[in-house]
Design a protein around this motif. Structure first.
Motif, mmCIF file in Angstrom:
data_model
loop_
_atom_site.group_PDB
_atom_site.id
_atom_site.type_symbol
_atom_site.label_atom_id
_atom_site.label_comp_id
_atom_site.label_asym_id
_atom_site.label_seq_id
_atom_site.Cartn_x
_atom_site.Cartn_y
_atom_site.Cartn_z
ATOM 1 N N HIS A 175 -97.829 10.214 -48.186
ATOM 2 C CA HIS A 175 -97.763 9.866 -49.535
ATOM 3 C C HIS A 175 -98.315 8.660 -50.239
ATOM 4 C CE1 HIS A 175 -95.633 13.838 -50.012
ATOM 5 N NE2 HIS A 175 -95.046 13.532 -48.851
ATOM 6 N N GLY A 176 -98.640 7.432 -49.342
ATOM 7 C CA GLY A 176 -98.986 6.333 -49.583
ATOM 8 C C GLY A 176 -97.709 5.417 -49.859
ATOM 9 N N ARG A 177 -97.934 4.055 -50.043
ATOM 10 C CA ARG A 177 -96.880 3.162 -50.126
ATOM 11 C C ARG A 177 -96.832 2.627 -51.622
ATOM 12 N NH1 ARG A 177 -95.017 -0.329 -46.158
ATOM 13 N NH2 ARG A 177 -96.213 0.795 -44.697
ATOM 14 N N PRO A 178 -95.876 2.672 -52.266
ATOM 15 C CA PRO A 178 -95.424 2.080 -53.512
ATOM 16 C C PRO A 178 -95.710 0.345 -53.424
ATOM 17 C CG PRO A 178 -93.445 2.750 -52.707
ATOM 18 C CD PRO A 178 -94.647 3.248 -51.939
ATOM 19 N N THR A 179 -96.281 0.064 -54.517
ATOM 20 C CA THR A 179 -96.690 -1.637 -54.606
ATOM 21 C C THR A 179 -95.750 -2.012 -56.052
ATOM 22 O OG1 THR A 179 -98.731 -1.344 -56.078
ATOM 23 C CG2 THR A 179 -98.905 -1.361 -53.620
ATOM 24 N N LEU A 184 -92.767 4.589 -58.339
ATOM 25 C CA LEU A 184 -91.772 5.705 -57.660
ATOM 26 C C LEU A 184 -92.067 7.236 -58.444
ATOM 27 C CD1 LEU A 184 -90.634 3.408 -55.933
ATOM 28 C CD2 LEU A 184 -88.393 4.378 -56.754
ATOM 29 N N SER A 185 -92.549 7.125 -59.736
ATOM 30 C CA SER A 185 -92.720 8.342 -60.555
ATOM 31 C C SER A 185 -93.758 9.292 -59.832
ATOM 32 C CB SER A 185 -93.363 7.994 -62.001
ATOM 33 O OG SER A 185 -94.626 7.344 -61.772
ATOM 34 N N SER A 186 -94.505 8.654 -59.015
ATOM 35 C CA SER A 186 -95.237 9.788 -58.093
ATOM 36 C C SER A 186 -95.036 9.813 -56.820
ATOM 37 C CB SER A 186 -96.901 8.866 -58.290
ATOM 38 O OG SER A 186 -96.842 7.788 -57.652
ATOM 39 N N HIS A 187 -94.004 9.352 -56.431
ATOM 40 C CA HIS A 187 -93.462 9.797 -54.930
ATOM 41 C C HIS A 187 -92.212 10.763 -55.092
ATOM 42 C CE1 HIS A 187 -95.386 6.731 -52.500
ATOM 43 N NE2 HIS A 187 -95.710 6.146 -53.705
ATOM 44 N N ARG A 188 -91.939 11.022 -53.843
ATOM 45 C CA ARG A 188 -90.565 11.809 -53.527
ATOM 46 C C ARG A 188 -89.668 10.990 -53.448
ATOM 47 N NH1 ARG A 188 -91.583 17.281 -51.587
ATOM 48 N NH2 ARG A 188 -90.120 16.908 -50.070
ATOM 49 N N VAL A 211 -85.988 -7.083 -64.339
ATOM 50 C CA VAL A 211 -85.066 -6.335 -63.778
ATOM 51 C C VAL A 211 -85.419 -4.957 -64.098
ATOM 52 C CG1 VAL A 211 -82.681 -5.454 -63.811
ATOM 53 C CG2 VAL A 211 -83.265 -7.991 -63.906
ATOM 54 N N ILE A 212 -85.534 -3.961 -63.399
ATOM 55 C CA ILE A 212 -86.046 -2.720 -63.689
ATOM 56 C C ILE A 212 -85.072 -1.529 -63.258
ATOM 57 C CG2 ILE A 212 -87.814 -0.914 -63.283
ATOM 58 C CD1 ILE A 212 -89.786 -3.038 -62.968
ATOM 59 N N ASN A 213 -84.583 -0.665 -63.968
ATOM 60 C CA ASN A 213 -83.763 0.419 -63.609
ATOM 61 C C ASN A 213 -84.437 1.520 -63.793
ATOM 62 O OD1 ASN A 213 -80.844 -0.608 -62.997
ATOM 63 N ND2 ASN A 213 -81.251 -1.693 -64.874
ATOM 64 N N ILE A 214 -84.648 2.494 -62.769
ATOM 65 C CA ILE A 214 -85.352 3.817 -62.638
ATOM 66 C C ILE A 214 -84.531 4.902 -62.144
ATOM 67 C CG2 ILE A 214 -87.375 4.886 -61.431
ATOM 68 C CD1 ILE A 214 -88.538 2.277 -60.976
ATOM 69 N N ALA A 215 -84.772 5.918 -63.129
ATOM 70 C CA ALA A 215 -84.257 7.382 -62.676
ATOM 71 C C ALA A 215 -85.186 8.091 -61.846
ATOM 72 C CB ALA A 215 -83.855 8.388 -63.805
ATOM 73 N N ALA A 216 -85.036 7.759 -60.391
ATOM 74 C CA ALA A 216 -86.221 8.044 -59.570
ATOM 75 C C ALA A 216 -86.219 9.631 -59.512
ATOM 76 C CB ALA A 216 -85.723 7.798 -58.003
ATOM 77 N N PRO A 217 -87.385 10.188 -59.269
ATOM 78 C CA PRO A 217 -87.518 11.492 -59.227
ATOM 79 C C PRO A 217 -87.369 11.842 -57.949
ATOM 80 C CG PRO A 217 -89.616 10.353 -59.091
ATOM 81 C CD PRO A 217 -88.764 9.229 -59.371
ATOM 82 N N ALA A 218 -86.493 12.917 -57.936
ATOM 83 C CA ALA A 218 -86.040 13.217 -56.578
ATOM 84 C C ALA A 218 -86.110 14.696 -55.971
ATOM 85 C CB ALA A 218 -84.102 13.178 -56.462
ATOM 86 N N CYS A 219 -86.384 14.977 -54.625
ATOM 87 C CA CYS A 219 -86.696 16.128 -54.150
ATOM 88 C C CYS A 219 -85.345 16.633 -53.676
ATOM 89 C CB CYS A 219 -87.656 16.144 -52.968
ATOM 90 S SG CYS A 219 -87.186 14.751 -51.725
ATOM 91 N N LEU A 220 -84.445 15.393 -53.458
ATOM 92 C CA LEU A 220 -83.039 15.882 -52.755
ATOM 93 C C LEU A 220 -81.880 14.771 -53.318
ATOM 94 C CD1 LEU A 220 -81.252 17.350 -50.589
ATOM 95 C CD2 LEU A 220 -81.943 15.689 -48.947
ATOM 96 N N ALA A 221 -80.572 15.150 -53.641
ATOM 97 C CA ALA A 221 -79.610 14.497 -53.908
ATOM 98 C C ALA A 221 -78.327 14.775 -53.073
ATOM 99 C CB ALA A 221 -79.149 14.292 -55.334
ATOM 100 N N LEU A 236 -88.074 13.049 -45.562
ATOM 101 C CA LEU A 236 -87.930 13.785 -47.114
ATOM 102 C C LEU A 236 -88.232 12.861 -48.268
ATOM 103 C CD1 LEU A 236 -84.807 15.788 -46.209
ATOM 104 C CD2 LEU A 236 -87.214 16.306 -45.905
ATOM 105 N N GLY A 237 -88.229 11.566 -48.158
ATOM 106 C CA GLY A 237 -88.672 10.846 -49.322
ATOM 107 C C GLY A 237 -88.331 9.375 -49.193
ATOM 108 N N LEU A 238 -88.537 8.564 -50.023
ATOM 109 C CA LEU A 238 -88.049 7.276 -50.014
ATOM 110 C C LEU A 238 -86.459 7.293 -50.494
ATOM 111 C CD1 LEU A 238 -90.904 5.728 -52.580
ATOM 112 C CD2 LEU A 238 -90.744 5.138 -50.133
ATOM 113 N N MET A 239 -85.897 6.078 -49.835
ATOM 114 C CA MET A 239 -84.457 5.861 -50.106
ATOM 115 C C MET A 239 -84.154 4.327 -50.352
ATOM 116 S SD MET A 239 -83.044 6.618 -46.313
ATOM 117 C CE MET A 239 -83.807 5.851 -44.762
ATOM 118 N N GLN A 240 -83.325 4.299 -51.198
ATOM 119 C CA GLN A 240 -82.781 2.843 -51.533
ATOM 120 C C GLN A 240 -81.197 2.791 -50.521
ATOM 121 O OE1 GLN A 240 -81.884 1.127 -55.548
ATOM 122 N NE2 GLN A 240 -83.890 0.095 -55.019
ATOM 123 N N MET A 241 -81.361 2.097 -49.347
ATOM 124 C CA MET A 241 -80.366 2.287 -48.419
ATOM 125 C C MET A 241 -79.694 0.805 -48.010
ATOM 126 S SD MET A 241 -78.799 4.702 -46.801
ATOM 127 C CE MET A 241 -77.577 5.040 -45.705
#
Length: 305
Positions: A175-179, A184-188, A211-221, A236-241
Motif C-alpha cells: 500500500h505504500g508508505r505515508p509521508t 492516511l486518507s488513502s490507507h487502511r 497539531v493534526i487530529n485525524i479520524a482515520a479511515p478504518a478497515c477494522l476497530a 491489516l493496516g496501519l496502527m498507532q500503538m
C-alpha cells in the motif's frame, strides 16, 4: 489528658503497688504519674485507688476498671503488632485490574520477583481494557492509561505511554508508505474504540507547532490493546500503538515505524484506588513495586533518557 497513657500508668501503679515504683519502671516523674491517675479519676468521676503515706490499694471500682484496662491495652498492643507484621509481611488477596497490553508485556513477566518479595499475597489480576468500577466490583487498585475523569479515585502517576505509527513491511510494500498524516486518507487503518462509550479514538500527530487530529479511515476497530497489536501484525493496516508493545517487533523487522518525524500526545499511567478505602499494606507494596518496575522501563518511565 492522654487517656491511653493514663490507663497504662494506672495499671503500672496497681502492678507495682505504688506511685514511686511505677514511676521508676516507666521512667516518668512521680508527679506525672500521680497527675495522670488523678486526671483519670476526675474524668471517670470515681475513686480508683486508696492512698496512704505507706501504701496504695485498689478500690472496688478501681479493680473492675483495672481488668478492663488490661483487656483494652492488650487489644491495642495486638493491633499494633499485627499492623507491624502486615507491613513487614503483607498477606491476603489483592485484586488488581490492568489493561491487557501492560499485563502481558510488563506485569506478568516480572511477577516472579513480586512473589519472591511478598509470598503471602494472592494476586487476582483482572486483565482487559474495560474500565471497572473499583468500589462496585471489589477491586483494590487498577493500573490505567490516560487522563482520569473519576475524581472519586486517588491516583499515583507511575509512568507515561508513548505512541508510534507503524505497520508490517508486507502492508507497506503493498500500500505504500505515508509521508504526511494527511496521507492516511488513502490507507487502511486499524482503529481503537472505547469499551465504555463505543467512541472511536482519533489519531493525533504533533510536529513542532503543528497539531493534526485525524479520524482515520478504518478497515477494522477493536477495543483491546492486545487484539489491536495482533490485527496490525497480520498486515491489516496501519496502527498507532504504544511504544512498549511494538519495540521488539520493530527491532526484529516485523514492524516498521512510519511518520517518524511526528509524535503523538503521551498519556499518563496511574495506579488508582478509592479514596475512601484504607490503603492496606498489600496495596501499598504493590503500588511501590509497580512504580519501581515502570521507572526502569525505557518506554514507560516518567522521564525518558
Amino acid at each position: 489528658m492522654n487517656k491511653l497513657q493514663a490507663m497504662e500508668v494506672f495499671v503500672q501503679v496497681v502492678d507495682a503497688g505504688g506511685f514511686t515504683r511505677a514511676a521508676e519502671s516507666m521512667q516518668l516523674p512521680k508527679a506525672t504519674v500521680s497527675t495522670l491517675v488523678q486526671g483519670l479519676e476526675q474524668a471517670l468521676e470515681v475513686k480508683l485507688l486508696h492512698r496512704t503515706t505507706r501504701h496504695v490499694s485498689v478500690t472496688a471500682d478501681g479493680a473492675a476498671y483495672y481488668e478492663r484496662c488490661l483487656r483494652i491495652l492488650s487489644d491495642v498492643r495486638e493491633a499494633e503488632e499485627s499492623l507491624s507484621r502486615n507491613r513487614a509481611n503483607p498477606s491476603g488477596r489483592l485484586r488488581v485490574d490492568v489493561s491487557s497490553g501492560i499485563a502481558n508485556d510488563i506485569l506478568l513477566p516480572a511477577l516472579s520477583d513480586f512473589f519472591v518479595r511478598y509470598p503471602d499475597i494472592r494476586l487476582d489480576l483482572g486483565i482487559g481494557d474495560r474500565p471497572v468500577d473499583l468500589i462496585e466490583e471489589g477491586v483494590d487498585c487498577a493500573i490505567r492509561g490516560g487522563n482520569l475523569p473519576d475524581s472519586a479515585l486517588i491516583a499515583r502517576r507511575v509512568g507515561v505511554l508513548h505512541f508510534v505509527t507503524c505497520a508490517t513491511p508486507g502492508y507497506l510494500n503493498q500500500h505504500g508508505r505515508p509521508t504526511h498524516p494527511n496521507d492516511l486518507s488513502s490507507h487502511r487503518c486499524i482503529n481503537y474504540f472505547s469499551t465504555k462509550t463505543g467512541k472511536i479514538y482519533d489519531w493525533d500527530f504533533i510536529r513542532g507547532d503543528e497539531v493534526i487530529n485525524i479520524a482515520a479511515p478504518a478497515c477494522l476497530a477493536v477495543n483491546d490493546s492486545t487484539a489491536y497489536l495482533t490485527a496490525g501484525m497480520q498486515g491489516l493496516g496501519l496502527m498507532q500503538m504504544s511504544s512498549f508493545m511494538v519495540d521488539q517487533m520493530v527491532a526484529a523487522g516485523k514492524l516498521e515505524i512510519v511518520l517518524p518525524d511526528w509524535t503523538s500526545t503521551p498519556l499518563p499511567i496511574n495506579v488508582v484506588y478509592p479514596q475512601n478505602r484504607h490503603l492496606s499494606a498489600k496495596v501499598r507494596v504493590f503500588v511501590e513495586w509497580v512504580a519501581d518496575l515502570f521507572l526502569t522501563h525505557p518506554f514507560l518511565q516518567l522521564q525518558r533518557p
